[in-house]
Design a protein around this motif. Structure first.
Motif, short mmCIF file in Angstrom:
data_model
loop_
_atom_site.label_atom_id
_atom_site.label_comp_id
_atom_site.label_asym_id
_atom_site.label_seq_id
_atom_site.Cartn_x
_atom_site.Cartn_y
_atom_site.Cartn_z
N TYR A 30 0.28 -0.04 3.38
CA TYR A 30 1.01 -1.29 3.65
C TYR A 30 2.48 -1.07 3.31
CZ TYR A 30 -3.69 -3.29 3.57
OH TYR A 30 -5.01 -3.55 3.81
N GLY A 31 3.35 -1.67 4.12
CA GLY A 31 4.78 -1.54 3.90
C GLY A 31 5.37 -2.75 3.22
N ALA A 32 6.63 -2.61 2.82
CA ALA A 32 7.38 -3.70 2.20
C ALA A 32 8.85 -3.36 2.26
CB ALA A 32 6.95 -3.91 0.75
N ARG A 33 9.73 -4.36 2.44
CA ARG A 33 11.16 -4.10 2.59
C ARG A 33 11.81 -3.75 1.25
NH1 ARG A 33 13.30 -8.85 6.73
NH2 ARG A 33 12.08 -8.17 8.55
N ARG A 34 11.62 -4.55 0.25
CA ARG A 34 12.28 -4.35 -1.04
C ARG A 34 11.29 -3.97 -2.14
NH1 ARG A 34 16.54 -9.46 -1.20
NH2 ARG A 34 17.61 -8.95 0.79
N ALA A 35 10.09 -3.54 -1.76
CA ALA A 35 9.09 -3.18 -2.77
C ALA A 35 8.49 -1.82 -2.41
CB ALA A 35 8.02 -4.25 -2.83
N ALA A 36 7.62 -1.35 -3.28
CA ALA A 36 7.03 -0.01 -3.11
C ALA A 36 5.92 0.01 -2.08
CB ALA A 36 6.51 0.48 -4.46
N GLY A 37 5.40 -1.15 -1.69
CA GLY A 37 4.29 -1.19 -0.75
C GLY A 37 2.95 -1.13 -1.48
N HIS A 38 1.90 -0.75 -0.70
CA HIS A 38 0.56 -0.73 -1.30
C HIS A 38 -0.31 0.27 -0.54
CE1 HIS A 38 -2.86 -2.14 -3.56
NE2 HIS A 38 -3.52 -2.37 -2.42
N PRO A 40 -2.20 -8.70 1.44
CA PRO A 40 -1.52 -9.58 2.40
C PRO A 40 -0.24 -8.97 2.99
CG PRO A 40 -1.07 -10.31 0.17
CD PRO A 40 -2.03 -9.17 0.04
N ARG A 41 0.16 -7.78 2.57
CA ARG A 41 1.37 -7.14 3.06
C ARG A 41 1.17 -6.66 4.50
NH1 ARG A 41 0.29 -5.49 -2.08
NH2 ARG A 41 1.87 -5.96 -3.68
N PRO A 42 2.24 -6.37 5.22
CA PRO A 42 2.10 -5.87 6.60
C PRO A 42 1.47 -4.48 6.63
CG PRO A 42 4.40 -5.82 5.91
CD PRO A 42 3.66 -6.55 4.85
N LEU A 43 0.45 -4.33 7.47
CA LEU A 43 -0.30 -3.06 7.56
C LEU A 43 0.49 -2.06 8.42
CD1 LEU A 43 -2.98 -1.54 6.97
CD2 LEU A 43 -3.83 -2.49 9.15
N LEU A 44 0.80 -0.89 7.80
CA LEU A 44 1.50 0.18 8.55
C LEU A 44 0.51 0.99 9.38
CD1 LEU A 44 4.04 1.42 5.84
CD2 LEU A 44 4.44 -0.16 7.75
N GLY A 45 -0.70 1.17 8.86
CA GLY A 45 -1.70 1.92 9.62
C GLY A 45 -2.88 2.30 8.77
#
Length: 287
Positions: free
Chosen positions: A249-257, A277-282
């Protein structure tokens, strides 16, 4: 002489015969017995106004009152009628008669009704179905407006059932072992070390032969594809990801998941029934 004076002599009067009676005797007889006055009744034609008035004064005329119609009756007439007829006195016998008759009638009618209509069972009302008032929490908005929200004290009785993940035979079996290891080591709550725990599970299962050097979770996808032979799967729904696949999962100002899909949920440094709930990168896996 003395005996003659003591007893008075009886006067013997000889009654005269009818022929010997004189006019004087007849007059005396008439005066002794007063003659009855014989009045000849006059005919209706001969009666005068004076006679009619005398007859009216002798017998008082009865007052003829014309009964009023219900429309003409006033409140005064109704009140008089109510006062004239007294209310009937209810005695003990009359009260018994009043109470006995209706009860018998009701009993007979109820027996007939039960005989005609079938008996139906009475349904008991559940106490849980009864409506209970909701408690409300009052608060003020930043604009100063006062609002309230209901306080939920009971959860929805039907639990939400999430779909189980499928096992894809094309995926490396070591990834299935990595999902089991990560689930055993995971905690109940996050410790903000998701990518660290996923690295340790992949390395312990043998899916990768060295520890990845990337630090941020959102960079895990590029590291796995470039250095460890992972490929991106054509899956956009986290619930449709196969068991053992790695979700980034991606994030603009965070480390992601980063997390690994298990049979009944998702695991990283903590266990969860639902995906991030973060946007799924793949979704990535080693074939």
């Amino acid at each position: 002489m003395q005996g003659i004076t003591k007893e008075p002599a009886h006067v013997i009067a000889k009654e005269k015969s009818p022929e010997q009676k004189t006019k004087k005797d007849i007059v005396q007889a008439i005066t002794k017995e007063p003659a009855k006055a014989i009045t000849k009744e006059k005919s209706p034609e001969q009666k005068t106004k004076k006679d009619i008035v005398q007859a009216a004064t002798k017998e008082p005329a009865k007052a003829i009152t014309k009964e009023k119609s219900p429309e003409q009756k006033t409140k005064k007439d109704i009140a008089k009628a109510a006062t004239k007829e007294p209310a009937p006195v209810i005695t003990q016998k009359s009260a018994q008669a009043i109470t006995q008759k209706p009860v018998q009638a009701i009993a007979k009618e109820s027996v007939r009704a039960f005989a005609i209509e079938p008996v139906r069972p009475i349904e008991k009302q559940n106490s849980s179905n009864t409506a209970q008032p909701f408690a409300h929490y009052s608060y003020k908005t930043p604009e100063g407006k006062r609002e309230s929200a209901p306080v939920i004290t009971h959860y929805y009785p039907k639990q939400i059932v999430y779909p189980f993940a499928k096992i894809d035979r094309h995926i490396d079996p070591m990834l299935l072992q990595a999902a089991t290891i990560a689930q055993e080591r995971a905690h109940a709550h996050s410790r903000s070390r998701c990518w660290h725990y996923v690295k340790e599970a992949l390395l312990a299962s043998g899916a990768i032969d060295s520890r990845p050097k990337s630090e941020l979770a959102k960079d895990a996808a590029q590291d796995l594809v470039s250095n460890y032979g992972f490929k991106k799967l054509l899956v956009s729904d986290p619930f449709s990801a196969p068991v053992g696949s790695v979700l980034v999962y991606g994030a603009r100002r965070a480390a992601g998941h980063v997390e690994i899909r298990t049979r009944d949920g998702f695991v990283s440094d903590f266990r969860s029934k639902t995906p991030s709930p973060r946007p799924l990168l793949g979704v990535y896996a080693k074939l």
